[in-house]
Design an enzyme around this catalytic site. Structure first.
Site, PDB file in Angstrom:
ATOM      1  N   HIS A  22       0.831  -1.202   0.000  1.00 50.33           N
ATOM      2  CA  HIS A  22       0.000   0.000   0.000  1.00 50.33           C
ATOM      3  C   HIS A  22       0.865   1.253   0.000  1.00 50.33           C
ATOM      4  O   HIS A  22       1.944   1.263   0.598  1.00 50.33           O
ATOM      5  CB  HIS A  22      -0.964   0.014   1.189  1.00 50.33           C
ATOM      6  CG  HIS A  22      -0.292   0.029   2.533  1.00 50.33           C
ATOM      7  ND1 HIS A  22       0.006   1.199   3.202  1.00 50.33           N
ATOM      8  CD2 HIS A  22       0.146  -0.959   3.351  1.00 50.33           C
ATOM      9  CE1 HIS A  22       0.574   0.925   4.362  1.00 50.33           C
ATOM     10  NE2 HIS A  22       0.689  -0.382   4.484  1.00 50.33           N
TER      11      HIS A  22
ATOM     12  N   ASP B 279      -0.742   4.243   0.826  1.00 54.03           N
ATOM     13  CA  ASP B 279      -1.334   5.196   1.770  1.00 54.03           C
ATOM     14  C   ASP B 279      -0.590   5.103   3.103  1.00 54.03           C
ATOM     15  O   ASP B 279       0.039   4.093   3.420  1.00 54.03           O
ATOM     16  CB  ASP B 279      -2.845   4.953   1.950  1.00 54.03           C
ATOM     17  CG  ASP B 279      -3.171   3.585   2.521  1.00 54.03           C
ATOM     18  OD1 ASP B 279      -2.502   2.606   2.133  1.00 54.03           O
ATOM     19  OD2 ASP B 279      -4.096   3.494   3.361  1.00 54.03           O
TER      20      ASP B 279
ATOM     21  N   ASP C 295       6.479   1.768   6.680  1.00 56.32           N
ATOM     22  CA  ASP C 295       5.121   1.205   6.545  1.00 56.32           C
ATOM     23  C   ASP C 295       4.341   1.984   5.501  1.00 56.32           C
ATOM     24  O   ASP C 295       3.653   2.916   5.824  1.00 56.32           O
ATOM     25  CB  ASP C 295       4.402   1.222   7.897  1.00 56.32           C
ATOM     26  CG  ASP C 295       3.033   0.574   7.831  1.00 56.32           C
ATOM     27  OD1 ASP C 295       2.717  -0.073   6.820  1.00 56.32           O
ATOM     28  OD2 ASP C 295       2.264   0.740   8.792  1.00 56.32           O
TER      29      ASP C 295
ATOM     30  N   GLU D  33      -5.150   0.773   2.842  1.00 53.02           N
ATOM     31  CA  GLU D  33      -4.813  -0.273   3.815  1.00 53.02           C
ATOM     32  C   GLU D  33      -4.948   0.277   5.223  1.00 53.02           C
ATOM     33  O   GLU D  33      -5.409  -0.403   6.120  1.00 53.02           O
ATOM     34  CB  GLU D  33      -3.383  -0.769   3.580  1.00 53.02           C
ATOM     35  CG  GLU D  33      -3.115  -2.147   4.188  1.00 53.02           C
ATOM     36  CD  GLU D  33      -2.684  -2.100   5.643  1.00 53.02           C
ATOM     37  OE1 GLU D  33      -2.809  -3.135   6.315  1.00 53.02           O
ATOM     38  OE2 GLU D  33      -2.216  -1.051   6.111  1.00 53.02           O
ATOM     39  N   GLU D  34      -4.552   1.536   5.415  1.00 55.94           N
ATOM     40  CA  GLU D  34      -4.575   2.133   6.749  1.00 55.94           C
ATOM     41  C   GLU D  34      -5.951   2.694   7.107  1.00 55.94           C
ATOM     42  O   GLU D  34      -6.176   3.100   8.240  1.00 55.94           O
ATOM     43  CB  GLU D  34      -3.522   3.254   6.848  1.00 55.94           C
ATOM     44  CG  GLU D  34      -2.097   2.834   6.480  1.00 55.94           C
ATOM     45  CD  GLU D  34      -1.418   1.995   7.568  1.00 55.94           C
ATOM     46  OE1 GLU D  34      -2.110   1.579   8.511  1.00 55.94           O
ATOM     47  OE2 GLU D  34      -0.209   1.761   7.452  1.00 55.94           O
TER      48      GLU D  34
ATOM     49  N   HIS E 207       4.162   4.246  12.165  1.00 58.67           N
ATOM     50  CA  HIS E 207       3.063   5.035  12.735  1.00 58.67           C
ATOM     51  C   HIS E 207       3.537   6.056  13.774  1.00 58.67           C
ATOM     52  O   HIS E 207       2.730   6.749  14.375  1.00 58.67           O
ATOM     53  CB  HIS E 207       1.978   4.139  13.369  1.00 58.67           C
ATOM     54  CG  HIS E 207       1.256   3.277  12.371  1.00 58.67           C
ATOM     55  ND1 HIS E 207      -0.039   2.844  12.567  1.00 58.67           N
ATOM     56  CD2 HIS E 207       1.620   2.785  11.172  1.00 58.67           C
ATOM     57  CE1 HIS E 207      -0.421   2.102  11.533  1.00 58.67           C
ATOM     58  NE2 HIS E 207       0.580   2.048  10.673  1.00 58.67           N
TER      59      HIS E 207
HETATM   60 ZN   LIG Z   1       1.288  -1.132   6.425  1.00 62.97          ZN
END
Ligand SMILES: [Zn+2]
Length: 397
Positions: free
Chosen positions: A74, A76, A107, A141-142, A368
């Site tokens: 992903h 995003d 990520d 995805e997030e 994150h």
């Molecule tokens: Zn991820």
């Protein structure tokens, strides 16, 4: 057009796109630009559903004669949080002390950057692989994950696409590159139990029916006994009470109802269905059996609702895929990666319905967080691992 062989350059181009879910932010265009010199056919379908934002996705394919390998991920990213707390701007791709900073660095724009670099190096050296390679990249995805991977897979399969194996580039390593390959994921279900009582004055409890008493009985039944002991591949199934709510501000009132919310992460000794049946059975037994109040005859009045869609548990058993990836990790890092099914869910839970899938990417430590960043050395190492995997997987035919 120059070949996208440098993972750090690829990653910088991706980080500079502010693609916080659901915004495309230029990130899919950046992936398309990277893939074009490699000869990929790129499509970018947008999916919609009432009540969720439209999401653009990307499916790219390099066709060859032989097995079909999918790389999934992903572009995003989660919001930056307190931007002032970042030591480098979150969409700058600034390099400081040998690390590249930016939201999505690990990520998982970093995973995409390394896979593309690995493929570019491979193609320059050996020509196209003896088979097909596709990239399945979502922008959802997030977020709610409704208009992303699940629909993209369905859309591609509807056009006749079939895959022999998939690798998801999420950050799977807890501390250093080579720690861990994910070969499965636990399932997840969530529910809310509501107990109905009768409101009244605390000084006259015989006229009321306190739902908190009943709820305590039911919560006890939810959490005891343990569901299982775990398996060779999985941790024990675990239920956590996530919230208990009565919503009663008064000290002299017995409330009319009380609720408990819970989530269960479960292993492959259960399915979502058998586990839900187990929960219903525990509550049915407990509600009729235990009595906290003398003389109480009627069972505890409750209902249960299940929230969201369940995430299903899975374990990949594809020796070629797992052994090839483990071997590639070992050859490059010297480490023997743990084969794990721990942690949260990922889009691999959708891919497993189409082909065997494993996950391997960067070190997840800063994902994150404020100051998400990746060592440039890790980008180089992951590119080497992916490159070795591409070579060995296609050679095994
Ligand atoms: Zn991820």
């Amino acid at each position: 057009m120059s070949m996208p062989k440098d993972p750090a350059e690829n990653l910088a181009a991706l980080i500079r796109c502010p693609s916080v879910t659901p915004a495309e932010g230029g990130a899919l265009s950046a992936v398309e630009t990277l893939l074009k010199p490699l000869g990929f056919t790129v499509e970018r379908p947008t999916f919609s559903e009432d009540g969720t934002p439209d999401i653009e996705n990307l499916y790219a394919r390099l066709s060859g004669n032989g097995p079909h390998l999918m790389f999934a991920g992903h572009t995003d990213v989660v919001p930056v949080g307190d931007e002032a707390a970042w030591t480098q701007p979150p969409f700058s791709a600034a390099i400081h002390n040998g690390e590249m900073y930016g939201r999505g660095a690990v990520d998982m724009k970093g995973g995409i950057a390394c896979f593309v670099a690995a493929l570019a190096r491979y193609v320059e050296k050996h020509g196209n692989p003896k088979g097909s390679v596709s990239l399945l990249i979502t922008g959802d995805e997030e977020g709610p994950a409704v208009n992303g991977t699940i629909k993209l897979l369905d859309w591609a399969a509807g056009k006749g696409e079939q895959w022999d194996a998939a690798i998801v580039g999420e950050p799977t390593n807890p501390d250093k590159l080579g720690d861990m390959i994910k070969i499965g994921r636990r399932g997840s279900i969530s529910g809310i139990v509501t107990v109905q009582g009768r409101q009244g004055h605390v000084a006259y409890p015989h006229l009321a029916d306190n739902p908190v008493r009943g709820l305590m009985t039911l919560v006890d039944a939810l959490t005891n006994p343990a569901f299982d002991k775990g398996t060779k591949d999985f941790q024990p199934t675990n239920l956590e009470i996530t919230s208990i709510d009565v919503g009663n501000p008064a000290a002299n009132v017995i409330a009319a109802k009380a609720t408990a919310a819970f989530n269960i992460r479960f292993n492959d000794t259960w399915t979502a269905e058998t586990l839900q049946a187990e929960i219903h059975n525990r509550l049915d037994v407990a509600s009729g059996r235990k009595k906290y109040r003398k003389g109480r005859k009627e069972p505890i009045e409750f209902d249960i609702t299940w929230r969201d869609r369940p995430s299903h548990v899975f374990l990949t058993r594809d020796d070629k895929l797992i052994e090839t990836l483990s071997g590639s990790v070992h050859a490059v890092t010297g480490a023997k990666p743990a084969l794990s099914a721990s942690g949260g869910t990922s889009d691999a839970r959708f891919i497993k319905d189409y082909c065997p899938v494993v996950e391997f990417g960067l070190v997840g430590k800063t994902m994150h967080m404020v100051d998400e960043r990746v060592p440039l050395a890790d980008l180089e190492t992951l590119t080497e691992i992916y490159g070795r995997f591409i070579q060995d997987w296609f050679e095994r035919g």
